[in-house]
Scaffold this motif. Structure first.
Motif, PDB file in Angstrom:
ATOM      1  N   THR A 116       0.875  -1.348   0.041  1.00 46.54           N
ATOM      2  CA  THR A 116      -0.028   0.011   0.007  1.00 46.54           C
ATOM      3  C   THR A 116       0.827   1.214  -0.122  1.00 46.54           C
ATOM      4  OG1 THR A 116      -0.217  -0.307   2.331  1.00 46.54           O
ATOM      5  CG2 THR A 116      -2.078  -0.891   0.988  1.00 46.54           C
ATOM      6  N   THR A 117       2.166   1.099  -0.397  1.00 48.90           N
ATOM      7  CA  THR A 117       2.833   2.277  -0.420  1.00 48.90           C
ATOM      8  C   THR A 117       3.242   2.738  -2.100  1.00 48.90           C
ATOM      9  OG1 THR A 117       4.150   1.509   1.517  1.00 48.90           O
ATOM     10  CG2 THR A 117       5.335   3.324   0.370  1.00 48.90           C
ATOM     11  N   PRO A 118       3.103   3.959  -2.313  1.00 54.05           N
ATOM     12  CA  PRO A 118       3.507   4.187  -3.702  1.00 54.05           C
ATOM     13  C   PRO A 118       5.104   4.315  -3.524  1.00 54.05           C
ATOM     14  CG  PRO A 118       2.718   5.890  -2.383  1.00 54.05           C
ATOM     15  CD  PRO A 118       2.475   4.973  -1.504  1.00 54.05           C
ATOM     16  N   LEU A 119       5.799   3.282  -4.794  1.00 52.56           N
ATOM     17  CA  LEU A 119       7.099   3.357  -4.578  1.00 52.56           C
ATOM     18  C   LEU A 119       7.902   3.868  -5.802  1.00 52.56           C
ATOM     19  CD1 LEU A 119       7.172  -0.352  -3.189  1.00 52.56           C
ATOM     20  CD2 LEU A 119       8.043   1.716  -1.862  1.00 52.56           C
ATOM     21  N   GLU A 120       9.012   4.202  -5.730  1.00 51.79           N
ATOM     22  CA  GLU A 120      10.033   4.440  -6.840  1.00 51.79           C
ATOM     23  C   GLU A 120      10.589   3.167  -7.467  1.00 51.79           C
ATOM     24  OE1 GLU A 120       9.347   7.954  -7.962  1.00 51.79           O
ATOM     25  OE2 GLU A 120      11.201   7.286  -8.691  1.00 51.79           O
ATOM     26  N   TRP A 121      10.517   2.054  -6.679  1.00 52.39           N
ATOM     27  CA  TRP A 121      11.306   0.815  -6.959  1.00 52.39           C
ATOM     28  C   TRP A 121      10.513  -0.115  -6.136  1.00 52.39           C
ATOM     29  CZ3 TRP A 121      14.118  -0.254 -11.170  1.00 52.39           C
ATOM     30  CH2 TRP A 121      14.539  -1.570 -11.425  1.00 52.39           C
ATOM     31  N   SER A 122      10.637  -1.208  -6.484  1.00 53.45           N
ATOM     32  CA  SER A 122      10.003  -2.561  -5.526  1.00 53.45           C
ATOM     33  C   SER A 122      10.906  -3.623  -5.831  1.00 53.45           C
ATOM     34  CB  SER A 122       8.880  -2.733  -5.802  1.00 53.45           C
ATOM     35  OG  SER A 122       8.295  -3.493  -4.928  1.00 53.45           O
ATOM     36  N   GLY A 123      10.618  -4.779  -5.185  1.00 49.17           N
ATOM     37  CA  GLY A 123      11.362  -5.992  -5.267  1.00 49.17           C
ATOM     38  C   GLY A 123      10.098  -7.184  -5.243  1.00 49.17           C
ATOM     39  N   SER A 124      10.693  -8.317  -4.742  1.00 45.40           N
ATOM     40  CA  SER A 124       9.690  -9.377  -4.654  1.00 45.40           C
ATOM     41  C   SER A 124       9.744  -9.951  -3.213  1.00 45.40           C
ATOM     42  CB  SER A 124       9.677 -10.478  -5.698  1.00 45.40           C
ATOM     43  OG  SER A 124      10.431 -10.288  -6.745  1.00 45.40           O
ATOM     44  N   GLY A 125       8.746 -10.663  -2.810  1.00 42.88           N
ATOM     45  CA  GLY A 125       8.888 -11.355  -1.510  1.00 42.88           C
ATOM     46  C   GLY A 125       8.802 -10.547  -0.154  1.00 42.88           C
ATOM     47  N   CYS A 126       8.611  -9.226  -0.310  1.00 43.83           N
ATOM     48  CA  CYS A 126       8.641  -8.520   0.992  1.00 43.83           C
ATOM     49  C   CYS A 126       7.072  -7.751   1.153  1.00 43.83           C
ATOM     50  CB  CYS A 126       9.735  -7.615   0.989  1.00 43.83           C
ATOM     51  SG  CYS A 126      11.253  -8.400   1.103  1.00 43.83           S
ATOM     52  N   GLY A 127       6.309  -8.444   0.747  1.00 46.02           N
ATOM     53  CA  GLY A 127       4.848  -7.999   1.064  1.00 46.02           C
ATOM     54  C   GLY A 127       4.349  -6.764  -0.169  1.00 46.02           C
ATOM     55  N   ASP A 128       5.215  -6.552  -1.258  1.00 40.93           N
ATOM     56  CA  ASP A 128       4.454  -5.951  -2.256  1.00 40.93           C
ATOM     57  C   ASP A 128       4.037  -7.036  -3.521  1.00 40.93           C
ATOM     58  OD1 ASP A 128       3.779  -4.477  -4.189  1.00 40.93           O
ATOM     59  OD2 ASP A 128       5.476  -3.382  -4.405  1.00 40.93           O
ATOM     60  N   TYR A 129       2.712  -7.057  -3.412  1.00 38.23           N
ATOM     61  CA  TYR A 129       2.255  -8.114  -4.284  1.00 38.23           C
ATOM     62  C   TYR A 129       1.931  -7.662  -5.754  1.00 38.23           C
ATOM     63  CZ  TYR A 129       2.523 -10.966  -0.202  1.00 38.23           C
ATOM     64  OH  TYR A 129       3.138 -11.398   0.866  1.00 38.23           O
ATOM     65  N   ARG A 130       2.472  -6.575  -6.030  1.00 40.26           N
ATOM     66  CA  ARG A 130       2.379  -6.049  -7.537  1.00 40.26           C
ATOM     67  C   ARG A 130       3.435  -6.531  -8.295  1.00 40.26           C
ATOM     68  NH1 ARG A 130       1.987   0.133  -5.556  1.00 40.26           N
ATOM     69  NH2 ARG A 130       3.396  -0.845  -4.041  1.00 40.26           N
ATOM     70  N   GLU A 131       3.639  -6.187  -9.450  1.00 37.41           N
ATOM     71  CA  GLU A 131       4.685  -6.778 -10.366  1.00 37.41           C
ATOM     72  C   GLU A 131       5.934  -5.940  -9.816  1.00 37.41           C
ATOM     73  OE1 GLU A 131       4.398  -5.766 -14.556  1.00 37.41           O
ATOM     74  OE2 GLU A 131       6.166  -6.763 -15.138  1.00 37.41           O
ATOM     75  N   SER A 132       7.026  -6.777 -10.006  1.00 38.94           N
ATOM     76  CA  SER A 132       8.201  -6.308  -9.506  1.00 38.94           C
ATOM     77  C   SER A 132       9.037  -5.859 -10.784  1.00 38.94           C
ATOM     78  CB  SER A 132       9.178  -7.536  -8.691  1.00 38.94           C
ATOM     79  OG  SER A 132      10.283  -6.957  -8.531  1.00 38.94           O
ATOM     80  N   PRO A 133       9.983  -4.596 -10.677  1.00 40.85           N
ATOM     81  CA  PRO A 133      10.832  -4.177 -11.810  1.00 40.85           C
ATOM     82  C   PRO A 133      12.245  -5.204 -11.912  1.00 40.85           C
ATOM     83  CG  PRO A 133      10.908  -2.704  -9.771  1.00 40.85           C
ATOM     84  CD  PRO A 133       9.867  -3.836  -9.354  1.00 40.85           C
TER      85      PRO A 133
END
Ligand code: DGJ
Length: 762
Positions: A70-87
């Protein structure tokens, strides 16, 4: 300007602010991208996370608002609670890894930041922000970059393996950002002879992907796209433009999350991608480009056009007018000899052309598209004085000389293939497939790159050649990282050939617009937009391209009618009026053109030359029109041109009202129409209302008259203020089927008019 205060970063361009900050957990939280914020707003701007609800996973158990999802991000990853597509996706020995990059340090460079790969890039960055992130658990570092160019921000990523084990990059995007809110996307889809058709979709909860898998940026899905709100139109509303400085398989995705954050990412396509990173090695992405304008899609286009014209195309060609060319392809195909070419060149010179381009068919046994490709030795049967002699003769006629190559490909029936079958792009143990009877050469191999550089350079040095058309006529057969390495090989070859020859105008082409992208534009300031030169089709293609690419980059030719591919008849005047909004050329057999059409061509070129700067470099505007019309405008200083194009005429059309915007409301402008003529074949039996003798519209006399005579269309002649023109003026009535006294506009199906608007002396 780039500012940082307590790890809150403001990237300030001429008219926009881009704002994000480092969270307590070390992630980059995106706040804002829009018109410039005041210092106070920039300090106080906040998007507070709601507590993680429902099934969310918290990043820090003690902090209920720490859900990355639920955080608007500039970058993300996978496996840490962001279930949107990872870059980013990275594979280790035991499979795909969790990735969680957190802030370590940052640096603001004046000018460009550091580069490791040989990606093409824009020149003249004002400032660059580097943020270093790290994921110690997998011993990898990530550096993200934001560079400012006028109103454009370029982004890229650099991934470094700091560990002792080899890692495999499965996906590494150039940019990723989350915008709060709901959006629509405008992208360009197409195929051969149907390039760059705009398509608009709503970005919903299911992901939209704009991706090319052909090995090239492709005519199917151009890498550029716009993101806008429901209210955005050509003239107002929020419009974000995105693009990638890359010519291979690209990827962009947009999706709205359950928390109403729209994630937008762009980079090299991850399909079949796997890139090995040994310990200590790194991978850098090509630059992604973004811009914002509150002035609708036209404002977005203005920012992108300016960026390309002033920072992206090779420096010698920045704002340098492109010559009006004549190209031999559609007129001759493979069937020509020196006599035919010199005849055409003389005629092209009489028409006012400045450059004669010899297209395919001049070398080896290249008498059709099944043979000879790869053997760049001149066909002396066709050209007994060689290229040197031909170029000299063309120069004596008073034209520059340009030449076609397709250096990346080879026919099976060629000496090059017979000598080096192993130079073909192929997978061990699998026979490569052909497209247009050709294989691609493996540009990953140094000896192949050297061969191309040597053979093309030798030809270029053998004659006075001031223009090159670099063609490429098939999709690729290499997958994943191999395709990226091919593209890097291509850039190297092109730089080695053209960097020492900056004055050669390079027009790249790939069966028309199969590689119309920013990567090519860093080397080739002009690109052949489409093999389809039917003006009604070009209205789609040139309009589509104009969202993201300036007129100076689009090769636009006038060809014969009926059109080769669509079998559609079109007016010579409309063919010219559409092609004017780009780099103008002619591509038809002038020996077969009627007296009347040649006269029109002469007048078109004379007119275009007078306003060349306005057409090629003026600010471009599209109007919001219905399906039957297009209205385009270019504006440079005190002069503006407005093209009004009509797909279908209508009976008893009544009065029309046009608005002309973008002018100074307090200035007076003289409005006239470019003088055009209408062929008699357009009016058929109506000729008898004008003719002193009765003429059969299906008889031979009519044909003779049509070849030599015409009706001169009525022209506007009025002076109004910019304010009045924006409010809308009513031009002369359209011909309505009963009576013609020279004061009606003769437009009809496929007709067009060009309004010339010039500021008056007070
Ligand atoms: C495809 C190009 O798009 C055409 O303009 C022409 O150059 C042909 N190739 C030549 O084979």
């Amino acid at each position: 300007m780039i500012k940082e205060k307590q790890l809150r970063f403001q990237i300030i361009t001429k008219t926009t602010t881009y704002l994000f900050e480092v969270t307590e957990s070390g992630h980059l939280k995106h706040y804002y991208y829009g018109s410039v914020l005041s210092e106070k707003d920039a300090e106080n701007w906040e998007i507070s996370n709601s507590v993680g609800w429902g099934c969310s996973v918290l990043y820090r158990q003690e902090d209920p608002s720490s859900s990355l999802h639920t955080t608007p991000l500039e970058w993300s990853g996978s496996g840490c609670g962001d279930y949107r597509e990872s870059p980013i996706e990275v594979e280790g020995d035991w499979g795909v890894l969790t990735t969680d990059f957190r802030y370590q340090s940052h640096k603001i460079y004046s000018g460009e930041g550091p580069h490791r790969f040989l990606w093409p890039r824009a020149e003249g960055a004002e400032e660059t922000l580097e943020i270093c992130l790290s994921d110690p658990e997998i011993a990898m570092d990530l550096r993200l970059y934001w560079s400012v160019f006028g109103d454009v921000i370029c982004r890229k990523a650099l991934l470094i393996n700091r560990g002792e084990n080899t890692r495999y990059v499965r996906k590494l995007m150039s940019s990723c950002v989350d915008f709060a809110g709901e959006y629509r996307m405008l992208n360009l889809h197409g195929d051969w002879i149907r390039e760059a058709h705009p398509e608009i979709s709503s970005v919903g909860y299911s992901r939209i992907v704009n991706e090319s898998l052909t090995g090239f940026s492709s005519n199917q899905h151009n890498p550029a796209f716009a993101v806008m709100t429901e209210q955005t139109n050509e003239w107002s509303g929020d419009a974000y433009g995105f693009n990638l400085i890359y010519s291979g398989n690209h990827y962009a995705s947009l999706a709205r999350s359950s928390a109403n954050l729209t994630r937008i990412m762009q980079g090299i396509s991850p399909a079949n991608f796997r890139y090995e990173l040994a310990p200590g090695e790194s991978m850098e992405t090509p630059d992604a480009v973004m811009t914002y304008s509150p002035e609708g899609l036209n404002g977005m286009s203005r920012n992108l056009h300016e960026f390309i014209n002033s920072s992206l195309v090779p420096s010698y060609w920045r704002y340098r007018e492109r010559p009006v060319l004549y190209n031999s392809w559609e007129g001759c195909m493979f069937d020509f000899n020196e006599r035919k070419l010199l005849g055409l060149a003389r005629e092209a010179k009489r028409m006012g052309c400045e450059l004669f381009v010899l297209d395919d068919g001049w070398f080896g046994t290249r008498n059709d598209d099944t043979q000879g490709l790869g053997d760049y030795n001149v066909n002396l049967k066709k050209l007994p004085h060689g290229l040197t002699g031909l170029a000299e003769r063309i120069n004596r006629i008073g034209l520059q000389f340009g030449l076609w190559f397709e250096p990346e490909a080879v026919n099976e029936n060629s000496d090059l293939y017979r000598e080096h079958p192993d130079w073909v792009l192929q997978e061990p143990g699998r026979k490569p497939l052909q497209g247009r009877n050709e294989y691609l050469l493996d540009l990953r191999m140094e000896c192949v790159r050297d061969y191309i550089v040597r053979s093309v350079s030798q030809v270029l040095d053998s004659a006075n050649i001031t223009y090159v058309k670099w063609d490429m006529n098939r999709h690729s057969n290499i997958l994943g990282a191999g395709s990226m390495e091919y593209i890097l090989g291509l850039y190297e070859v092109m730089h080695r050939i053209f960097d020492p020859r900056p004055e050669i105008l390079l027009e790249s082409c790939a069966s028309g617009g199969n590689r119309f992208d920013l990567g090519m534009m860093t080397i080739s300031p002009q690109i052949w937009a489409s093999d389809n030169t039917d003006p009604m089709e070009r209205l789609h293609t040139q309009k589509g391209l104009s969202y993201f690419y300036p007129q100076s980059t689009m090769g636009c030719h006038v060809s014969a009618s009926p059109h080769m591919q669509t079998m559609r008849h079109s007016e010579m005047e409309t063919r010219g009026n559409v092609a004017f909004f780009g780099a103008l050329g002619y591509e038809l057999d002038l020996d077969h053109a009627s007296y009347e059409n040649k006269k029109k061509i002469r007048e078109q070129i004379k007119f275009y030359k007078k306003y060349q700067k306005v057409f090629q470099f003026g600010t471009f505007y599209r109007y919001d029109t219905d399906e039957d019309h297009e209205q385009w405008q270019v504006l440079d200083g005190d002069t503006s041109m407005v093209g009004v194009f009509r797909r279908l005429g209508s009976a008893a059309p009544g009065f029309e009202k046009f608005s002309i915007y973008a002018l100074d409301p307090d200035q007076e402008y003289h409005v006239t129409t470019r003088s055009q003529t209408v062929n008699f074949s357009r009016v058929g039996g109506n000729i008898n209302y004008l003719s002193p003798i009765r003429i059969n519209p299906n008889g031979p006399l009519f044909f003779v008259v049509d070849q030599r005579l015409h009706i001169t269309a009525a022209t506007e002649n009025r002076t109004h203020s910019g304010r009045a023109l924006a409010g809308g003026f009513v031009p002369m009535p359209l011909f309505a089927g009963s009576g013609y006294d020279g004061n009606q506009r003769l437009v009809g199906d496929g007709g067009s008019e060009l309004y010339v608007i010039e500021k008056t002396e007070r």
